[in-house]
Design a protein around this motif. Structure first.
Motif, short mmCIF file in Angstrom:
data_model
loop_
_atom_site.label_atom_id
_atom_site.label_comp_id
_atom_site.label_asym_id
_atom_site.label_seq_id
_atom_site.Cartn_x
_atom_site.Cartn_y
_atom_site.Cartn_z
N ASN A 121 -1.86 -10.43 14.62
CA ASN A 121 -2.64 -11.66 13.45
C ASN A 121 -1.11 -12.55 12.03
O ASN A 121 -1.46 -13.12 11.29
N TRP A 122 -0.85 -12.03 12.50
CA TRP A 122 0.95 -12.47 12.17
C TRP A 122 1.55 -13.37 12.52
O TRP A 122 1.03 -13.95 13.65
N PRO A 123 2.43 -14.25 11.52
CA PRO A 123 3.20 -15.01 12.26
C PRO A 123 4.54 -14.42 13.98
O PRO A 123 4.33 -13.52 13.54
N ALA A 160 -4.94 -6.13 4.99
CA ALA A 160 -6.15 -7.23 5.05
C ALA A 160 -5.38 -7.56 3.92
O ALA A 160 -5.93 -8.40 3.17
N LEU A 193 1.92 -12.82 1.64
CA LEU A 193 2.97 -13.85 2.24
C LEU A 193 2.24 -15.42 1.61
O LEU A 193 3.93 -15.71 1.52
N ARG A 194 1.50 -16.11 1.21
CA ARG A 194 1.25 -16.84 -0.02
C ARG A 194 2.21 -16.78 -1.17
O ARG A 194 2.66 -17.41 -1.43
N ARG A 195 1.77 -15.53 -1.49
CA ARG A 195 2.48 -15.28 -2.41
C ARG A 195 3.91 -14.76 -2.29
O ARG A 195 4.93 -15.27 -4.46
N ILE A 197 -2.27 -8.46 3.36
CA ILE A 197 -0.88 -9.01 4.00
C ILE A 197 -1.00 -11.05 4.08
O ILE A 197 0.19 -11.61 3.62
N GLN A 198 -1.80 -11.32 4.31
CA GLN A 198 -1.88 -12.88 4.08
C GLN A 198 -1.24 -13.49 3.06
O GLN A 198 -1.13 -14.51 2.78
N ASP A 199 -3.06 -12.45 2.23
CA ASP A 199 -2.05 -13.12 0.33
C ASP A 199 -0.82 -12.66 0.16
O ASP A 199 -0.42 -13.76 -0.48
#
Length: 558
Positions: A384-386, A544, A550-552, A546-548
């Motif tokens: 689910n990561w880049p 869960a 990466l955005r911050r 990680i995505q947030d």
């Protein structure tokens, strides 16, 4: 003569031959050649009780002759028994003395003086004494062996009222790698030198034994306990501070000591040995190279650990294990991947640190199952990561050494569909010390699969450059020990610079872990470190989050 409270201990010794047998002429002497015990017949024959000072030279003045005295000194220095024939100064009868090394001095077995029985009696006495010596002493070190230790301790317990006995269990630290890297001959040499170091710090009423392998023990009779035992334990630990020189190579072997005192910690052999074992376990878990005295709190801690050990067997099935991910950041302040870190949420104990439960899992044979689960879960999360992000996963020595590790990794890669080059498996130097040739073959097989291999905790173990020469690791990870005081300690800076230069010279990248400050990060990137990991850059987090993150995430380090 010995103090009254020492007499039962010495006379109960297996080393005392058969002192209760009045048909034998047997005597024992300390390192100063003072008589410490003898058989009844010997006491009667030489009127020991009438002597103001009973020494070997008073009882056997014939041994003062240069040739005989040299033979006695040979026994003391070499530990090998010798037969000496002497002539009685009054009767002219010739007698044979067998002199052998005792745990705290020497022993003498005398053949009967009757001329008609002298030859056969002398041979019989010699044979019996030699058999006894070899049956009760360790061949390698010359120390009394486990049999003698058990018999002496069993005979000494329970101790009489007012008497105190200390039992010390001694374990050598970092001894196994010597056998693995330098061979068993070098290991035997270290064991002999270790025995001498232990013997060198012993005093009156202190006896050392070799139990097995790198395990030793000391029995001590002193009134002021546990202070005297703790003093001796410190002396033993300090005796191992200097390196051992084997084949012109300096190797460091430490000593951990567990202390139990009778009757307070037990007045039966099993009780006292269990208490000393628990204290030794505490000494090793607290960092090794130290002595610890048994306390009831240690028993409570051990019981808690055993409870955790039993709970760990069901933790995976009951979904108590989970994984957190810590970011890896490159020199351009960009996140390039995460390291998977397993955690345990116990239903009653809360979060159990990996430093506590991983060794349990390894010793109980659970690490392979746990490691396989971690690898599978982490690979699925990474999907689910880049697509360019790296996933780093630790392989414990117990997991790595189990047959079939390469098949398990290959099956997981195929089942999940992750590209092999995204997976970075971290191994420690301790893995390579176990079975060097086989382990390098395993690493090469993983490398053929396309998996990246990282050498973790570099600089904290043996750091043999032969590992780097024999296997082309992709990454070297600098241990946090060298990072914590990097901004102020010039030695740490020199070591880190050397590791970075070494790795780059061998075509490997470098990751520094334990980065806690902006100053550390800036210094490392300035010196050419490729990746950083630590709380300054991001704490471990659930998948869960990680995505947030990466955005911050934004790092302004340089």
């Amino acid at each position: 003569m010995p103090d009254a409270d020492m007499t039962p201990f010495v006379s109960s010794s297996v080393e005392s031959y058969s002192l209760a047998n009045t048909d034998e002429l047997v005597s024992l002497y300390d390192e100063s050649f003072h008589l410490i015990d003898c058989t009844g017949k010997h006491r009667e024959t030489y009127a020991v009780d009438t002597l103001v000072e009973a020494t070997l030279w008073h009882i056997y003045p014939e041994l003062l002759a240069p040739k005989s005295k040299s033979a006695v000194e040979f026994v003391v220095t070499s530990g090998l028994p010798r037969s000496i024939e002497i002539a009685d100064t009054t009767t002219g009868d010739r007698r044979t003395l067998l002199i052998f090394r005792a745990s705290n001095g020497i022993g003498v077995v005398e053949a009967e003086s009757s001329s008609t029985r002298r030859e056969t009696s002398s041979q019989s006495e010699n044979d019996r004494a030699l058999l006894l010596y070899h049956a009760t002493h360790d061949v390698l070190t010359g120390l009394p062996n486990r049999r003698q230790f058990s018999d002496q301790l069993k005979a000494a317990l329970p101790v009489p009222t007012g008497v105190r006995l200390a039992l010390m269990q001694i374990d050598l630290d970092d001894f196994k790698p010597i056998n693995d890297t330098l061979g068993h001959g070098a290991g035997d040499t270290v064991l002999k030198m270790a025995a001498e170091r232990i013997r060198s710090v012993l005093g009156d009423r202190e006896l050392a034994y070799r139990l097995a392998g790198d395990e030793f023990a000391v029995i001590q009779w002193k009134v002021d306990q546990p202070s005297e035992a703790e003093r001796l334990a410190d002396a033993i630990v300090n005796a191992f501070k200097e390196p051992f020189t084997v084949e012109d190579i300096n190797v460091f072997v430490g000593a951990s000591v567990g202390i139990a005192v009778a009757p307070a910690d037990g007045n039966e052999i099993e009780q006292l040995m269990k208490a000393a074992d628990i204290a030794l376990y505490a000494a090793k878990t607290e960092g090794r190279g130290r002595g610890r005295t048994f306390s009831r709190s240690m028993l409570i801690v051990l019981e808690q650990r055993e409870m955790l050990r039993r709970s760990l067997r069901t933790a995976l099935q009951e979904n108590q294990l989970f994984i957190e991910y810590q970011p890896l950041v490159n020199s351009k302040s960009a996140i390039v991947g995460f390291e998977a870190l397993v955690r345990w949420r116990h239903p009653f104990g809360g979060i159990i640190p990996p430093s506590v439960f991983i060794p349990m899992a390894e010793s109980d044979g659970l690490m392979s199952e746990i490691g396989q689960w971690v690898l599978g879960q982490a690979c699925r999360a990474a999907m689910n990561w880049p697509s360019h992000f790296t996933l780093a996963v630790n392989l414990s020595p117990a997991e790595f050494l189990r047959e079939g590790i390469t098949d398990r990794v290959a099956q997981t890669i195929d089942a999940v569909g992750i590209r092999p080059e995204r997976l970075e498996l971290e191994v420690t130097e301790s893995v390579l010390l176990e079975r060097t040739t086989n382990n390098l073959d395993t690493l090469n097989t993983l490398n053929v699969l396309g998996v990246q291999i990282s050498l973790d905790d570099f600089g904290t173990f043996y750091s043999s450059l032969s590992y780097l020469k024999n296997f082309p690791f992709d990454t070297i990870k600098i241990d946090k020990y060298f990072i914590k005081d990097l901004e102020s300690d010039e030695k740490s800076q020199t070591i880190v610079r050397f590791i970075i230069a070494l790795a780059h010279g061998l075509g490997m990248s470098v990751t520094a872990e334990g980065v806690e400050t902006r100053g550390q990060a800036a210094w490392l990137f300035k010196e050419g470190c490729d990746r950083l990991q630590g709380y300054f850059l991001g704490a471990p987090m659930p998948a869960a989050a990680i995505q947030d993150f990466l955005r911050r995430a934004s790092f302004a380090i340089l």
